[in-house]
Design a protein around this motif. Structure first.
Motif, PDB file in Angstrom:
ATOM      1  N   VAL A 140      -7.035  15.688 -38.325  1.00  0.00           N
ATOM      2  CA  VAL A 140      -7.151  17.142 -38.349  1.00  0.00           C
ATOM      3  C   VAL A 140      -8.450  17.554 -37.665  1.00  0.00           C
ATOM      4  CG1 VAL A 140      -7.189  19.209 -39.793  1.00  0.00           C
ATOM      5  CG2 VAL A 140      -5.890  17.191 -40.531  1.00  0.00           C
ATOM      6  N   THR A 141      -8.344  18.506 -36.731  1.00  0.00           N
ATOM      7  CA  THR A 141      -9.521  19.046 -36.058  1.00  0.00           C
ATOM      8  C   THR A 141      -9.480  20.572 -36.101  1.00  0.00           C
ATOM      9  OG1 THR A 141      -8.395  19.025 -33.903  1.00  0.00           O
ATOM     10  CG2 THR A 141      -9.680  17.069 -34.489  1.00  0.00           C
ATOM     11  N   GLY A 142     -10.649  21.178 -35.931  1.00  0.00           N
ATOM     12  CA  GLY A 142     -10.740  22.624 -35.829  1.00  0.00           C
ATOM     13  C   GLY A 142     -10.745  23.380 -37.138  1.00  0.00           C
ATOM     14  N   VAL A 153       0.591  21.116 -33.619  1.00  0.00           N
ATOM     15  CA  VAL A 153       1.067  19.989 -34.417  1.00  0.00           C
ATOM     16  C   VAL A 153       1.721  18.995 -33.463  1.00  0.00           C
ATOM     17  CG1 VAL A 153       2.547  19.230 -36.311  1.00  0.00           C
ATOM     18  CG2 VAL A 153       1.447  21.488 -36.413  1.00  0.00           C
ATOM     19  N   LEU A 154       1.236  17.768 -33.455  1.00  0.00           N
ATOM     20  CA  LEU A 154       1.720  16.752 -32.525  1.00  0.00           C
ATOM     21  C   LEU A 154       2.106  15.486 -33.275  1.00  0.00           C
ATOM     22  CD1 LEU A 154      -1.135  17.088 -29.844  1.00  0.00           C
ATOM     23  CD2 LEU A 154       1.119  18.198 -29.797  1.00  0.00           C
ATOM     24  N   GLY A 155       3.162  14.826 -32.808  1.00  0.00           N
ATOM     25  CA  GLY A 155       3.562  13.539 -33.369  1.00  0.00           C
ATOM     26  C   GLY A 155       4.678  13.589 -34.378  1.00  0.00           C
ATOM     27  N   THR A 156       5.036  14.780 -34.869  1.00  0.00           N
ATOM     28  CA  THR A 156       6.107  14.863 -35.856  1.00  0.00           C
ATOM     29  C   THR A 156       7.465  14.561 -35.231  1.00  0.00           C
ATOM     30  OG1 THR A 156       6.186  17.263 -35.519  1.00  0.00           O
ATOM     31  CG2 THR A 156       4.890  16.449 -37.392  1.00  0.00           C
ATOM     32  N   ARG A 206       3.324   6.976 -39.247  1.00  0.00           N
ATOM     33  CA  ARG A 206       3.084   7.423 -37.879  1.00  0.00           C
ATOM     34  C   ARG A 206       1.836   8.311 -37.860  1.00  0.00           C
ATOM     35  NH1 ARG A 206       7.667  10.427 -34.547  1.00  0.00           N
ATOM     36  NH2 ARG A 206       8.321   8.271 -34.216  1.00  0.00           N
ATOM     37  N   ARG A 207       1.159   8.316 -36.725  1.00  0.00           N
ATOM     38  CA  ARG A 207      -0.026   9.153 -36.581  1.00  0.00           C
ATOM     39  C   ARG A 207       0.359  10.545 -36.088  1.00  0.00           C
ATOM     40  NH1 ARG A 207      -5.083   8.739 -37.073  1.00  0.00           N
ATOM     41  NH2 ARG A 207      -5.015   6.475 -37.355  1.00  0.00           N
ATOM     42  N   PHE A 208      -0.110  11.562 -36.811  1.00  0.00           N
ATOM     43  CA  PHE A 208       0.067  12.951 -36.427  1.00  0.00           C
ATOM     44  C   PHE A 208      -1.280  13.541 -36.021  1.00  0.00           C
ATOM     45  CE2 PHE A 208       3.627  13.429 -39.840  1.00  0.00           C
ATOM     46  CZ  PHE A 208       4.514  12.725 -39.034  1.00  0.00           C
ATOM     47  N   GLN A 209      -1.227  14.633 -35.275  1.00  0.00           N
ATOM     48  CA  GLN A 209      -2.415  15.400 -34.930  1.00  0.00           C
ATOM     49  C   GLN A 209      -2.182  16.861 -35.323  1.00  0.00           C
ATOM     50  OE1 GLN A 209      -5.097  13.961 -33.372  1.00  0.00           O
ATOM     51  NE2 GLN A 209      -4.118  11.953 -33.066  1.00  0.00           N
ATOM     52  N   VAL A 210      -3.154  17.451 -35.995  1.00  0.00           N
ATOM     53  CA  VAL A 210      -3.110  18.890 -36.287  1.00  0.00           C
ATOM     54  C   VAL A 210      -4.434  19.483 -35.826  1.00  0.00           C
ATOM     55  CG1 VAL A 210      -2.906  20.691 -38.033  1.00  0.00           C
ATOM     56  CG2 VAL A 210      -1.598  18.569 -38.276  1.00  0.00           C
ATOM     57  N   ALA A 211      -4.360  20.428 -34.891  1.00  0.00           N
ATOM     58  CA  ALA A 211      -5.568  21.052 -34.346  1.00  0.00           C
ATOM     59  C   ALA A 211      -5.502  22.558 -34.568  1.00  0.00           C
ATOM     60  CB  ALA A 211      -5.700  20.742 -32.862  1.00  0.00           C
TER      61      ALA A 211
END
Length: 237
Positions: free
Chosen positions: A42-44, A160-163, A178-183
């Motif tokens: 998680v960023t931002g 939201v990325l990777g879902t 799995r690795r997700f990204q939330v910005a």
């Protein structure tokens, strides 16, 4: 999700704002999903106002986008969820956790319920693309702009990325861990344009939010290296 550009008026079960207490347990569940079931970076978070009404506007790849966003946010939120998901045990969970049912064909009652939440100084989550897709925010419906213009809430774009990844069907639930990204991106103030009609102001607000979200998604992809799914290769319509 939400109101179409033609302002159709399909009705949701109720326009009453959900109780705030429901979100008290939905965010902890979201955190388990993010950091136990999956691995979410998680960023931002610093871009999210600590107080006051906020609309979180995220791209839409899979069924997990809303719950993943809820778990990543430092603030509780009521997410607008497709009305036909409110059935059986899942429906009970969604209602009990304070989510808002919405008819994607156009739903004034759902918008009014979300507006009431924002008028309490709380947060609403929305997936303005309206349906699961490649998640690039190439288009969106007008509900998010209507809420921003009529509530005064700021809009925080969320990538939201990777879902879902290339090769997976839109109904796929990603494998565990799995690795997700939330910005979370910088908050936007959406205001009516002087000298413009209501319809023109709405269209301008939609485009302002769409451009901010799509640009934020591109930046998140660049920084994280997590690509959006290629639906042509995945066999999705």
């Amino acid at each position: 999700m939400v109101e179409s550009k033609k302002n159709s008026v399909a009705k949701s079960p109720t326009s009453k704002a959900p109780a705030a207490w429901g979100t008290w347990w939905s965010r902890p569940l979201g955190r388990v999903l993010d950091h136990v079931t999956y691995r979410t970076t998680v960023t931002g978070r610093e871009n999210i106002p600590r107080k006051g009404a906020v609309i979180f506007a995220a791209n839409h790849l899979s069924y997990l986008d809303g719950p993943v966003m809820v778990g990543a946010s430092p603030r509780y939120m009521h997410v607008m969820v497709r009305h036909d998901m409110f059935k059986g045990f899942l429906g009970w969970v969604l209602r009990s956790s304070g989510q808002i049912p919405v008819d994607r064909a156009g739903d004034r009652a759902a918008l009014q319920a979300a507006k009431a939440v924002l008028e309490r100084g709380e947060c609403v989550g929305i997936l303005p693309e309206g349906t699961r897709g490649s998640g690039d925010a190439a288009s969106m419906n007008s509900g998010v702009a209507w809420l921003a213009l009529n509530s005064g809430a700021v809009v925080v774009p969320v990538a939201v990325l990777g879902t879902r990844i290339t090769g997976e069907h839109k109904d796929t639930i990603p494998p565990l861990r799995r690795r997700f990204q939330v910005a979370f991106g910088p908050a936007l103030n959406i205001e009516r344009q002087p000298g413009m009609s209501g319809r023109a102001s709405m269209d301008a607000a939609v485009e302002q939010i769409r451009e901010a979200l799509s640009g934020h998604i591109r930046e998140a992809v660049k920084i994280s290296g997590q690509e959006l799914p290629d639906d042509e290769k995945s066999g999705n319509d």
